[in-house]
Design an enzyme around this catalytic site. Structure first.
Site, short mmCIF file in Angstrom:
data_model
loop_
_atom_site.label_atom_id
_atom_site.label_comp_id
_atom_site.label_asym_id
_atom_site.label_seq_id
_atom_site.Cartn_x
_atom_site.Cartn_y
_atom_site.Cartn_z
N GLU A 255 1.13 -15.14 13.99
CA GLU A 255 -0.19 -14.57 13.71
C GLU A 255 -0.73 -15.26 12.46
O GLU A 255 0.05 -15.68 11.60
CB GLU A 255 -0.11 -13.06 13.43
CG GLU A 255 0.42 -12.23 14.57
CD GLU A 255 0.68 -10.79 14.13
OE1 GLU A 255 0.39 -10.46 12.96
OE2 GLU A 255 1.18 -10.00 14.94
N LYS A 257 -2.09 -15.38 8.75
CA LYS A 257 -1.93 -14.55 7.55
C LYS A 257 -3.32 -14.45 6.92
O LYS A 257 -3.84 -15.41 6.35
CB LYS A 257 -0.94 -15.20 6.58
CG LYS A 257 -0.86 -14.50 5.22
CD LYS A 257 -0.16 -13.18 5.34
CE LYS A 257 0.02 -12.56 3.95
NZ LYS A 257 -1.25 -12.10 3.35
N ARG A 262 -4.62 -5.26 2.87
CA ARG A 262 -3.69 -4.60 3.79
C ARG A 262 -4.01 -3.11 3.77
O ARG A 262 -4.16 -2.48 2.71
CB ARG A 262 -2.25 -4.84 3.32
CG ARG A 262 -1.16 -4.24 4.22
CD ARG A 262 -0.79 -5.16 5.33
NE ARG A 262 0.31 -4.61 6.14
CZ ARG A 262 1.59 -4.84 5.92
NH1 ARG A 262 1.97 -5.60 4.90
NH2 ARG A 262 2.51 -4.33 6.72
N ARG A 281 -1.94 -0.41 0.20
CA ARG A 281 -0.49 -0.46 0.00
C ARG A 281 -0.05 0.44 -1.14
O ARG A 281 1.07 0.93 -1.16
CB ARG A 281 -0.05 -1.91 -0.29
CG ARG A 281 0.09 -2.74 0.97
CD ARG A 281 0.44 -4.17 0.68
NE ARG A 281 1.67 -4.31 -0.09
CZ ARG A 281 2.25 -5.47 -0.35
NH1 ARG A 281 1.71 -6.58 0.09
NH2 ARG A 281 3.37 -5.53 -1.05
N GLU A 309 -5.41 -5.22 8.45
CA GLU A 309 -6.06 -5.84 7.30
C GLU A 309 -7.56 -5.56 7.39
O GLU A 309 -8.18 -5.72 8.46
CB GLU A 309 -5.83 -7.35 7.34
CG GLU A 309 -6.01 -8.04 6.03
CD GLU A 309 -4.70 -8.24 5.27
OE1 GLU A 309 -4.75 -8.78 4.15
OE2 GLU A 309 -3.65 -7.86 5.79
N PHE A 350 -2.67 -5.29 13.46
CA PHE A 350 -1.57 -6.10 13.98
C PHE A 350 -0.32 -5.28 14.31
O PHE A 350 0.68 -5.83 14.74
CB PHE A 350 -1.22 -7.25 13.04
CG PHE A 350 -1.03 -6.89 11.59
CD1 PHE A 350 0.06 -6.17 11.15
CD2 PHE A 350 -1.96 -7.30 10.66
CE1 PHE A 350 0.23 -5.86 9.83
CE2 PHE A 350 -1.80 -7.00 9.32
CZ PHE A 350 -0.69 -6.28 8.90
N LYS A 454 6.35 -14.92 6.09
CA LYS A 454 4.99 -15.42 5.86
C LYS A 454 5.08 -16.81 5.24
O LYS A 454 5.74 -17.00 4.22
CB LYS A 454 4.17 -14.46 4.99
CG LYS A 454 4.77 -14.13 3.63
CD LYS A 454 3.90 -13.13 2.89
CE LYS A 454 4.53 -12.73 1.55
NZ LYS A 454 3.72 -11.72 0.84
#
Length: 597
Positions: A255, A257, A262, A281, A309, A350, A454
């Site tokens: 996917e 980034k 987030r 977060r 996101e 996601f 990532k």
């Protein structure tokens, strides 16, 4: 009436926890203490040990900052700002400074605080509006505190006990105190978001009755960073081997980034129609900054918790805008119609953590993905037309609506070459890099493993010179560990950022001595220093900014090394910063949108 337990004993327990570095000893101390208390006091103490005045699901906040606490402490301790500043600098912690200042008083108070009294005081402080109303309440609490009580009251109010105790250790102690399985306590805490309620269930032996509740944030699963394709493949293969799989037996997925915020979306509670929550977060409520997302999801009637996101979005191209543009929406109490039109936003999902009445955390990612795609297929069209009733006239002439709920594109990983190519394509789309995920991975809240990776390569490095140095916090309270740095523009030095990570303790000690000897202006916590020390810094990207004299700011800068080999005359220039900025595929648009960041 049963008397509440002494806050003095709670404070002394925290001092004992601070005195040992051994986890098992800390857990034993916590368990024995909690077990000795009445149920409601044990519930309060567990919460306070974790460093928070209120449970996660309790929306109350003390909203008491360092400035207000400093005023209260000066008044109660009877000291000048200079004396308090010196004490703070010795410890880097207001609570530790308070204990020293209270011990220096001629007549220390005898105490009398209880856990119940503190809980009631927190209720009043949270309900008070503004610093003027909160200050006398905080002052009154400190006036009856002993030195050690003052120490931990301030730490608790600031949300950082600094005892080496995390919520996970408190959960282990709850299990040990009442003979429960640690996994059962952790699960109850995750589902309820209410540590006091977990204690009550553990005491009653009813932990299995804990059920998922919408509108309290779960911890986010995190990805491990890798810098190269080779490292990504090696670490991912190692993760598969640990699961008993081979690279050929199971494929990962890729996917983009994204460079947004987030967030965790909660919606569809049938008992509270229209309620929507967006959590960051750090568990902050993001709803006020993104009202159109709240409007878009208010009509959903299927319970859901989605991980994703928040992105500034270009509907015509289907691409995300840079974070520097989205940043203009963050923290605003009121988002204007003009800003909603100029910086539209979407929720790029996601992962699905909870759908319908099913908790999906233990499901493999591949199965969660199927459920997520089905949910978005059912509900995304409705989010294109959802406009708040009060906005209907304002947006009547606006361009046609577009879905505010989008699924993150995902493709199977084919090879290392494919990963390398996918990274380049993601950067060309203006995104940060790529995510590599195992289809077998379960969702592990708060964990960072190898099942999610990532790939984000360094954009560039710059050689800069330090122009300012600041004392750190905590164990770095007595050293100059935060450095403001600059590049050159002709005969001028222009600041472009500030960094505090990357150096060893020995290097920081060395720089502290150097900067103390080369201070141009001492402002207490911050010093302007002679521009003599050159650092090499890495960063994620360059942003337009009016915070620094250069007009730019480095995002997430970190120090790679001290360049003793490089003279100040050879540091990088403002022209080089502009060149890097211009080379970024994700740089802000130039129509003024990115200014003022």
């Amino acid at each position: 009436m049963i008397m509440s337990a002494s806050f003095l004993e709670f404070a002394q327990e925290n001092a004992a926890l601070t005195a040992t570095t051994k986890k098992l000893e800390k857990r034993a101390l916590l368990a024995a203490y909690l077990r000795s208390l009445a149920v409601e006091d044990a519930a309060r103490a567990a919460l306070y040990f974790a460093g928070t005045p209120f449970a996660e699901t309790d929306r109350r906040k003390l909203n008491v900052g360092g400035s207000l606490l400093t005023k209260a402490l000066q008044k109660v301790a009877g000291v000048t700002p200079a004396i308090l500043s010196a004490a703070y600098r010795r410890y880097g912690d207001l609570g530790d400074a308070a204990e020293e200042l209270f011990n220096a008083r001629e007549r220390p108070q005898a105490g009398g605080l209880t856990l119940g009294i503190v809980a009631e005081a927190f209720t009043r402080i949270a309900a008070a509006r503004g610093p003027g109303a909160k200050l006398p309440l905080v002052t009154a609490l400190l006036e009856v505190a002993t030195p050690v009580e003052a120490r931990y009251l301030l730490k608790l109010i600031l949300g950082d006990m600094r005892t080496g105790v995390k919520e996970s250790l408190v959960e282990e102690a709850i299990a040990a105190a009442w003979g429960a399985e640690p996994a059962a306590v952790r699960r109850a805490g995750m589902l309820l978001g209410d540590l006091p309620e977990v204690v009550r269930l553990a005491v009653a032996g009813r932990l299995e009755q804990a059920r998922m509740r919408l509108f309290h944030p779960l911890s986010f699963m995190l990805a491990s960073p890798v810098a190269t394709v080779e490292e990504a493949v090696e670490r991912f293969t190692k993760e598969l081997a640990a699961e008993g799989e081979t690279a050929s037996a199971i494929h990962g997925v890729l996917e983009d980034k994204y460079d947004g915020i987030r967030a965790q979306l909660h919606c569809g509670d049938r008992s509270q129609p229209g309620r929507v929550e967006l959590f960051s977060r750090s568990r902050e409520d993001l709803g006020a900054s993104f009202p159109e997302l709240m409007e878009a999801f208010a009509g959903l009637r299927e319970p859901a918790i989605l991980d994703g996101e928040i992105l500034a979005w270009q509907p015509d191209t289907g691409r995300a805008l840079p974070f520097s543009i989205l940043q203009q929406r963050i923290g605003r109490k009121r988002v204007t119609a003009e800003m909603r039109e100029r910086i539209p936003v979407v929720f790029m999902a996601f992962d699905a953590l909870y759908l319908g009445e099913a908790l999906l955390l233990e499901w493999p990612l591949g199965e969660r993905r199927v459920r997520l795609e089905g949910f978005i297929a059912r509900h995304a069209p409705a989010t294109a037309e959802a406009i708040g009733r009060e906005q209907q006239n304002l947006f009547a002439a606006a361009s046609p609506g577009f879905p505010r709920l989008i699924v993150a594109p995902q493709v199977p990983l084919e090879s290392a070459e494919h990963l390398d190519r996918a990274y380049a394509e993601a950067r060309a789309r203006g995104n940060e890099g790529v995510m590599l995920k195992s289809l077998r991975s379960v969702y592990q809240p708060g964990r960072r493993g190898l099942a999610w990776l990532k790939l984000k390569r360094e954009l560039a490095t710059l050689d800069v010179v330090v122009t300012g140095a600041e004392f750190g916090h905590g164990r770095r309270a007595g050293v100059l560990s935060d450095y403001t740095f600059a590049v050159q523009d002709g005969d001028r030095l222009l600041n472009v950022g500030k960094a505090y990570s990357g150096l060893t303790d020995a290097e920081i000690d060395e720089l502290t001595a150097f900067f103390q000897a080369h201070t141009l202006e001492d402002n207490g916590h911050f010093r302007t220093v002679e521009p003599l020390k050159v650092l090499e810094v890495a960063f994620n990207n360059v942003m337009r900014s009016d915070r620094h004299s250069s007009g730019f700011a480095l995002r997430f800068p970190r120090i790679l090394r001290i360049r003793e080999d490089k003279p100040v005359e050879e540091i990088d220039t403002l022209a080089r910063v502009e060149e890097i900025y211009a080379s970024q595929p994700d740089k802000p648009m130039e129509q003024g949108v990115g200014d003022g960041v």
